[in-house]
Motif scaffolding. Structure first.
Motif, PDB file in Angstrom:
ATOM      1  N   GLN A 286      45.552  22.629  50.637  1.00 23.14           N
ATOM      2  CA  GLN A 286      44.986  23.796  50.151  1.00 23.14           C
ATOM      3  C   GLN A 286      45.782  24.985  50.007  1.00 23.14           C
ATOM      4  O   GLN A 286      45.787  25.764  48.794  1.00 23.14           O
ATOM      5  N   PHE A 287      46.861  24.971  50.626  1.00 24.12           N
ATOM      6  CA  PHE A 287      47.853  26.003  50.709  1.00 24.12           C
ATOM      7  C   PHE A 287      48.794  25.983  49.555  1.00 24.12           C
ATOM      8  O   PHE A 287      49.238  26.870  48.677  1.00 24.12           O
ATOM      9  N   TYR A 288      49.241  24.575  49.178  1.00 22.72           N
ATOM     10  CA  TYR A 288      49.925  24.234  47.864  1.00 22.72           C
ATOM     11  C   TYR A 288      48.947  24.493  46.855  1.00 22.72           C
ATOM     12  O   TYR A 288      49.548  25.183  45.899  1.00 22.72           O
ATOM     13  N   PHE A 289      47.659  24.015  46.859  1.00 25.97           N
ATOM     14  CA  PHE A 289      46.746  24.544  45.630  1.00 25.97           C
ATOM     15  C   PHE A 289      46.855  25.765  45.443  1.00 25.97           C
ATOM     16  O   PHE A 289      46.837  26.104  44.080  1.00 25.97           O
ATOM     17  N   LEU A 290      46.791  26.754  46.623  1.00 26.41           N
ATOM     18  CA  LEU A 290      46.519  28.328  46.112  1.00 26.41           C
ATOM     19  C   LEU A 290      47.710  28.788  45.598  1.00 26.41           C
ATOM     20  O   LEU A 290      47.768  29.359  44.740  1.00 26.41           O
ATOM     21  N   ILE A 291      48.903  28.354  46.283  1.00 27.45           N
ATOM     22  CA  ILE A 291      50.235  28.924  45.667  1.00 27.45           C
ATOM     23  C   ILE A 291      50.321  28.719  44.356  1.00 27.45           C
ATOM     24  O   ILE A 291      50.618  29.453  43.162  1.00 27.45           O
ATOM     25  N   MET A 292      50.074  27.296  44.069  1.00 29.70           N
ATOM     26  CA  MET A 292      50.206  26.807  42.496  1.00 29.70           C
ATOM     27  C   MET A 292      49.242  27.384  41.477  1.00 29.70           C
ATOM     28  O   MET A 292      49.911  27.999  40.512  1.00 29.70           O
ATOM     29  N   CYS A 293      47.976  27.925  41.826  1.00 32.70           N
ATOM     30  CA  CYS A 293      46.942  28.569  41.334  1.00 32.70           C
ATOM     31  C   CYS A 293      47.569  29.919  40.836  1.00 32.70           C
ATOM     32  O   CYS A 293      47.347  30.417  39.877  1.00 32.70           O
ATOM     33  N   ILE A 294      48.160  30.626  41.918  1.00 32.70           N
ATOM     34  CA  ILE A 294      48.588  32.016  41.766  1.00 32.70           C
ATOM     35  C   ILE A 294      49.749  32.049  40.744  1.00 32.70           C
ATOM     36  O   ILE A 294      49.760  32.974  39.827  1.00 32.70           O
ATOM     37  N   ILE A 295      50.586  31.106  40.929  1.00 31.04           N
ATOM     38  CA  ILE A 295      51.840  30.942  39.899  1.00 31.04           C
ATOM     39  C   ILE A 295      51.333  30.622  38.398  1.00 31.04           C
ATOM     40  O   ILE A 295      51.804  31.386  37.656  1.00 31.04           O
ATOM     41  N   ILE A 296      50.430  29.780  38.647  1.00 31.56           N
ATOM     42  CA  ILE A 296      50.096  29.411  37.084  1.00 31.56           C
ATOM     43  C   ILE A 296      49.042  30.570  36.428  1.00 31.56           C
ATOM     44  O   ILE A 296      49.615  30.904  35.112  1.00 31.56           O
ATOM     45  N   VAL A 297      48.358  31.100  37.155  1.00 28.51           N
ATOM     46  CA  VAL A 297      47.706  32.485  36.372  1.00 28.51           C
ATOM     47  C   VAL A 297      48.524  33.319  36.319  1.00 28.51           C
ATOM     48  O   VAL A 297      48.484  33.993  35.223  1.00 28.51           O
ATOM     49  N   PHE A 298      49.240  33.721  37.074  1.00 26.30           N
ATOM     50  CA  PHE A 298      50.425  34.986  36.948  1.00 26.30           C
ATOM     51  C   PHE A 298      51.238  34.699  35.664  1.00 26.30           C
ATOM     52  O   PHE A 298      51.285  35.387  34.530  1.00 26.30           O
ATOM     53  N   SER A 299      51.792  33.390  35.556  1.00 26.32           N
ATOM     54  CA  SER A 299      52.565  33.175  34.360  1.00 26.32           C
ATOM     55  C   SER A 299      51.739  33.142  33.121  1.00 26.32           C
ATOM     56  O   SER A 299      52.237  33.591  32.170  1.00 26.32           O
ATOM     57  N   TYR A 300      50.696  32.651  33.108  1.00 26.83           N
ATOM     58  CA  TYR A 300      49.918  32.375  31.840  1.00 26.83           C
ATOM     59  C   TYR A 300      49.487  33.657  31.314  1.00 26.83           C
ATOM     60  O   TYR A 300      49.327  34.012  30.298  1.00 26.83           O
ATOM     61  N   VAL A 301      49.268  34.502  32.191  1.00 27.85           N
ATOM     62  CA  VAL A 301      48.693  35.939  31.832  1.00 27.85           C
ATOM     63  C   VAL A 301      49.755  36.872  31.257  1.00 27.85           C
ATOM     64  O   VAL A 301      49.706  37.389  30.345  1.00 27.85           O
TER      65      VAL A 301
END
Length: 199
Positions: free
Chosen positions: A81-96
């Motif tokens: 869940q921690f890996y999932f959260l970190i990767m989601c934050i990175i993906i959303v930040f990058s793509y925005v």
């Protein structure tokens, strides 16, 4: 992958310096080191806890076989869940950020903006499939307790959908943009029935 695209689009002048072969190798080593820690911990606990009779038993080869204590399962779940959260934050930040730069670069050209948006959506979908892969062991573990044949089918489905498909998606989509590749694929999908197409 996401961060490399972010650097390439948002910092094009620094891309060659930041994404050099040496730095990429260091990043890959760091990623592999971090991702191997939970597996190494599970294996060490397994070898310390397993009795000799355990090695003679017939078991289904799965990660659940190596887990003896309930806290191991909770720890594994928390790490995923921690890996999932970190990767989601990175993906959303990058793509925005990527979308902001792409929109500013295209200006009033709606066709170019839509093309960029489609590419970003494709990459986002591809990464979403990769992220869902983190939860596959928990789904498979729950299904294994219900029915073994269902477990095999779910595991096969998860492998095709969340491991193979994301890795094949980009080459297929970019290949479909090429007219020759698209026509050849269409020819073979239609089994050569359309005489206007050449392979």
């Amino acid at each position: 992958m996401t961060l490399e695209r972010y650097v390439a689009i948002c910092m094009p002048l620094q891309h060659s310096e930041m994404c050099s072969t040496r730095r990429s190798l260091h990043c890959i080593l760091i990623i592999h080191s971090l991702s191997s820690v939970p597996t190494i911990v599970v294996l060490l606990i397994f070898f310390a806890s397993a009795s000799l009779s355990f090695y003679k038993e017939y078991k289904v080869c799965s990660v659940e076989m190596f887990i003896f204590h309930s806290w191991q399962d909770h720890l594994r779940s928390a790490i995923s869940q921690f890996y999932f959260l970190i990767m989601c934050i990175i993906i959303v930040f990058s793509y925005v950020k990527i979308m902001k730069v792409a929109k500013a670069a295209s200006g009033e050209n709606k066709k170019s903006t839509w093309k960029g948006l489609r590419t970003v959506i494709l990459h986002g979908f591809q990464l979403l499939l990769c992220l869902i892969q983190l939860f596959n062991p928990f789904i498979e573990g729950a299904v294994l307790k219900i029915d073994f044949m269902l477990y095999i089918n779910v595991r096969y489905f998860n492998y095709i959908t969340f491991i193979l498909a994301p890795r094949c998606l980009s080459p297929l989509i970019y290949g479909l943009r090429d007219e020759k590749f698209f026509n050849a694929l269409k020819y073979f999908v239609l089994c050569g029935l359309d005489k206007n197409l050449q392979p």
